[in-house]
Design a protein around this motif. Structure first.
Motif, short mmCIF file in Angstrom:
data_model
loop_
_atom_site.label_atom_id
_atom_site.label_comp_id
_atom_site.label_asym_id
_atom_site.label_seq_id
_atom_site.Cartn_x
_atom_site.Cartn_y
_atom_site.Cartn_z
N VAL A 163 27.53 58.80 -31.06
CA VAL A 163 26.76 59.20 -29.88
C VAL A 163 27.18 58.34 -28.70
O VAL A 163 27.75 57.26 -28.86
CB VAL A 163 25.24 59.06 -30.12
N MET A 164 26.89 58.83 -27.50
CA MET A 164 27.12 58.04 -26.29
C MET A 164 25.91 58.19 -25.38
O MET A 164 25.13 59.14 -25.51
CB MET A 164 28.39 58.48 -25.58
N ASN A 165 25.77 57.24 -24.48
CA ASN A 165 24.69 57.26 -23.52
C ASN A 165 25.21 57.91 -22.24
O ASN A 165 26.13 57.40 -21.61
CB ASN A 165 24.22 55.83 -23.24
N LEU A 166 24.65 59.05 -21.89
CA LEU A 166 25.05 59.76 -20.69
C LEU A 166 23.87 59.76 -19.73
O LEU A 166 22.97 60.59 -19.85
CB LEU A 166 25.48 61.19 -21.03
N ARG A 167 23.85 58.79 -18.83
CA ARG A 167 22.78 58.65 -17.85
C ARG A 167 21.39 58.70 -18.49
O ARG A 167 20.50 59.42 -18.06
CB ARG A 167 22.91 59.70 -16.75
N ILE B 77 31.40 65.22 -30.86
CA ILE B 77 32.12 65.89 -31.95
C ILE B 77 33.59 65.96 -31.61
O ILE B 77 33.96 66.37 -30.51
CB ILE B 77 31.57 67.32 -32.16
N ASP B 78 34.44 65.55 -32.55
CA ASP B 78 35.88 65.67 -32.38
C ASP B 78 36.28 67.08 -32.80
O ASP B 78 36.17 67.44 -33.98
CB ASP B 78 36.61 64.63 -33.23
N LEU B 79 36.71 67.90 -31.85
CA LEU B 79 37.04 69.29 -32.17
C LEU B 79 38.25 69.43 -33.07
O LEU B 79 38.36 70.39 -33.83
CB LEU B 79 37.25 70.12 -30.89
N ARG B 80 39.18 68.48 -33.02
CA ARG B 80 40.32 68.53 -33.94
C ARG B 80 39.81 68.51 -35.38
O ARG B 80 40.20 69.33 -36.20
CB ARG B 80 41.25 67.33 -33.74
N THR B 81 38.93 67.56 -35.67
CA THR B 81 38.39 67.43 -37.03
C THR B 81 37.53 68.63 -37.37
O THR B 81 37.61 69.17 -38.47
CB THR B 81 37.58 66.12 -37.14
N ILE C 86 34.29 66.94 -23.17
CA ILE C 86 33.68 68.05 -22.44
C ILE C 86 32.21 68.08 -22.85
O ILE C 86 31.90 68.28 -24.03
CB ILE C 86 34.36 69.39 -22.75
N VAL C 87 31.33 67.87 -21.91
CA VAL C 87 29.89 67.88 -22.19
C VAL C 87 29.38 69.30 -21.98
O VAL C 87 29.52 69.86 -20.90
CB VAL C 87 29.14 66.88 -21.28
N VAL C 88 28.83 69.88 -23.06
CA VAL C 88 28.38 71.27 -23.02
C VAL C 88 26.92 71.37 -23.46
O VAL C 88 26.40 70.45 -24.08
CB VAL C 88 29.25 72.17 -23.95
N VAL D 241 25.86 68.30 -25.93
CA VAL D 241 26.82 67.82 -26.92
C VAL D 241 28.13 67.51 -26.21
O VAL D 241 28.52 68.23 -25.28
CB VAL D 241 27.06 68.91 -28.00
N GLY D 242 28.82 66.48 -26.67
CA GLY D 242 30.14 66.15 -26.15
C GLY D 242 31.22 66.59 -27.13
O GLY D 242 31.08 66.37 -28.33
N LEU D 243 32.27 67.22 -26.62
CA LEU D 243 33.38 67.69 -27.45
C LEU D 243 34.64 66.92 -27.05
O LEU D 243 35.07 66.99 -25.90
CB LEU D 243 33.61 69.19 -27.23
#
Length: 161
Positions: A58-62, A69-73, A89-91, A98-100
């Protein structure tokens, strides 16, 4: 525009739209531009225990804790070292953010209905439920991802860990 219940949304294929194109393993993929909140350079991720391999943490976004999530994996592609071009990419997925992690962002595609085709039937052993279709723009084929199906269940595991 697309429905999470339909892997190959006829509405999406019939109407086209705008998509953020990005690279994974040298191939192009796209997500609906209206789902994208922002694009961030890759930064520190806090790992979480007992999560699926594709969840990097996880990351702190404001002030908001966002699963990454790593889309490659997630797509079963080989892993690679992150580079200066690697971005998150934050969607939005339903009510969640979620971050991709992707290799690089290409551009924004304006795809007309005539340039879109449904996902081909690849047989019973191939899961294409996370694809909404394929865009044919000039000499490019861009696989369009259904974000709800691709990360919906995965983010639930991250948020409950």
């Amino acid at each position: 525009m697309s429905s999470p219940d339909k892997p190959n949304s006829p509405e999406l294929v019939a109407h086209g739209g705008q998509f953020l194109a990005f690279q994974l393993c040298g191939e192009e993929y796209g997500v609906e531009i209206l789902r994208v909140q922002e694009i961030k350079g890759y930064s520190k991720i806090t790992p979480l225990p007992n999560t699926p391999r594709e969840i990097k943490g996880v990351m702190n976004l404001r002030g908001t804790v966002v699963p990454i999530i790593d889309l490659r994996t997630r797509l079963g592609l080989h892993e690679a070292e992150y580079t200066v071009f690697t971005v998150i990419i934050v969607v939005t997925v339903g009510t969640k953010i979620v971050g991709l992690v992707v290799d690089a962002v290409s551009d924004v595609l304006n795809v007309e209905a005539r340039e879109m085709v449904p996902t081909p039937d690849l047989g019973a052993g191939v899961d294409t439920s996370f694809l909404t279709g394929i865009a044919r723009t000039n000499d490019r084929l861009v696989s369009l991802l259904n974000v709800d199906r691709l990360v919906g269940n995965t983010t639930d595991a991250a948020l409950t860990a």
